[in-house]
Design a protein around this motif. Sequence first.
Motif, PDB file in Angstrom:
ATOM      1  N   VAL A 101       0.865  -1.186   0.000  1.00 19.46           N
ATOM      2  CA  VAL A 101       0.000   0.000   0.000  1.00 19.46           C
ATOM      3  C   VAL A 101       0.898   1.231   0.000  1.00 19.46           C
ATOM      4  O   VAL A 101       1.845   1.315   0.771  1.00 19.46           O
ATOM      5  N   THR A 102       0.612   2.177  -0.881  1.00 20.76           N
ATOM      6  CA  THR A 102       1.351   3.431  -0.942  1.00 20.76           C
ATOM      7  C   THR A 102       0.633   4.471  -0.105  1.00 20.76           C
ATOM      8  O   THR A 102      -0.588   4.620  -0.220  1.00 20.76           O
ATOM      9  N   PHE A 103       1.368   5.185   0.727  1.00 16.65           N
ATOM     10  CA  PHE A 103       0.758   6.244   1.533  1.00 16.65           C
ATOM     11  C   PHE A 103       1.112   7.610   0.973  1.00 16.65           C
ATOM     12  O   PHE A 103       2.266   7.869   0.611  1.00 16.65           O
ATOM     13  N   VAL A 104       0.112   8.503   0.924  1.00 11.50           N
ATOM     14  CA  VAL A 104       0.315   9.892   0.532  1.00 11.50           C
ATOM     15  C   VAL A 104      -0.414  10.763   1.548  1.00 11.50           C
ATOM     16  O   VAL A 104      -1.621  10.605   1.768  1.00 11.50           O
ATOM     17  N   GLN A 105       0.311  11.680   2.171  1.00 13.75           N
ATOM     18  CA  GLN A 105      -0.317  12.620   3.097  1.00 13.75           C
ATOM     19  C   GLN A 105      -1.044  13.676   2.271  1.00 13.75           C
ATOM     20  O   GLN A 105      -0.442  14.317   1.402  1.00 13.75           O
ATOM     21  N   ASP A 106      -2.353  13.825   2.514  1.00 10.74           N
ATOM     22  CA  ASP A 106      -3.149  14.767   1.736  1.00 10.74           C
ATOM     23  C   ASP A 106      -4.337  15.238   2.561  1.00 10.74           C
ATOM     24  O   ASP A 106      -4.875  14.481   3.372  1.00 10.74           O
ATOM     25  N   ASP A 107      -4.724  16.467   2.339  1.00 11.66           N
ATOM     26  CA  ASP A 107      -5.880  17.062   3.008  1.00 11.66           C
ATOM     27  C   ASP A 107      -7.041  17.051   2.019  1.00 11.66           C
ATOM     28  O   ASP A 107      -6.995  17.736   0.996  1.00 11.66           O
ATOM     29  N   LEU A 108      -8.050  16.285   2.303  1.00 11.10           N
ATOM     30  CA  LEU A 108      -9.178  16.139   1.399  1.00 11.10           C
ATOM     31  C   LEU A 108      -9.910  17.454   1.155  1.00 11.10           C
ATOM     32  O   LEU A 108     -10.544  17.624   0.117  1.00 11.10           O
ATOM     33  N   THR A 109      -9.790  18.410   2.073  1.00 11.06           N
ATOM     34  CA  THR A 109     -10.452  19.700   1.871  1.00 11.06           C
ATOM     35  C   THR A 109      -9.632  20.636   0.987  1.00 11.06           C
ATOM     36  O   THR A 109     -10.136  21.671   0.558  1.00 11.06           O
ATOM     37  N   ASP A 110      -8.403  20.276   0.712  1.00 12.63           N
ATOM     38  CA  ASP A 110      -7.522  21.004  -0.213  1.00 12.63           C
ATOM     39  C   ASP A 110      -6.654  19.965  -0.919  1.00 12.63           C
ATOM     40  O   ASP A 110      -5.444  19.923  -0.724  1.00 12.63           O
ATOM     41  N   PRO A 111      -7.281  19.105  -1.719  1.00 16.70           N
ATOM     42  CA  PRO A 111      -6.589  17.920  -2.224  1.00 16.70           C
ATOM     43  C   PRO A 111      -5.625  18.184  -3.370  1.00 16.70           C
ATOM     44  O   PRO A 111      -5.788  19.120  -4.145  1.00 16.70           O
ATOM     45  N   ASP A 112      -4.643  17.308  -3.457  1.00 14.80           N
ATOM     46  CA  ASP A 112      -3.782  17.221  -4.630  1.00 14.80           C
ATOM     47  C   ASP A 112      -4.451  16.202  -5.548  1.00 14.80           C
ATOM     48  O   ASP A 112      -4.340  14.995  -5.316  1.00 14.80           O
ATOM     49  N   LEU A 113      -5.172  16.652  -6.543  1.00 17.07           N
ATOM     50  CA  LEU A 113      -5.952  15.753  -7.390  1.00 17.07           C
ATOM     51  C   LEU A 113      -5.102  14.714  -8.108  1.00 17.07           C
ATOM     52  O   LEU A 113      -5.606  13.645  -8.466  1.00 17.07           O
ATOM     53  N   ALA A 114      -3.823  14.980  -8.282  1.00 18.94           N
ATOM     54  CA  ALA A 114      -2.944  14.009  -8.931  1.00 18.94           C
ATOM     55  C   ALA A 114      -2.891  12.693  -8.143  1.00 18.94           C
ATOM     56  O   ALA A 114      -2.698  11.632  -8.733  1.00 18.94           O
ATOM     57  N   VAL A 115      -3.081  12.766  -6.841  1.00 20.41           N
ATOM     58  CA  VAL A 115      -3.073  11.563  -5.999  1.00 20.41           C
ATOM     59  C   VAL A 115      -4.222  10.632  -6.376  1.00 20.41           C
ATOM     60  O   VAL A 115      -4.085   9.413  -6.357  1.00 20.41           O
TER      61      VAL A 115
END
Length: 114
Positions: free
Chosen positions: A63-77
């Motif tokens: 599983v790959t983990f990416v730290q991201d805030d869903l309220t300001d997402p990096d759509l590339a993720v």
Amino acid sequence: MASHKDPDVDQATREAIVARLSDADAVVEIAIGTRTEVAESLAECGVDVIATDIRERAVPAGVTFVQDDLTDPDLAVYRGADRLFARNLPAELQRPACDVAAACGAELVFTTLG
């Protein structure tokens, strides 16, 4: 009567989610927290799994983990995922999750709190 804390109910929920998502090529688990069983099971089924959370989290092998805030997402993720999913997604994250799924052309599957 079983409560939401009942291990059998939780196991049944996990199994249902895995069954629903295991035919996908790629999924993103939103707000994984510390409950990594579904992501791990999907990876074991050969699904490409990315897990996200606002905080750094440990995830299982495969599983790959990416730290991201869903309220300001990096759509590339999220792009390239067939499905986005979340377990116990709080109400305040449901609309942002819908928006991300729509922007990326992915299906959204989630359970709610309670």
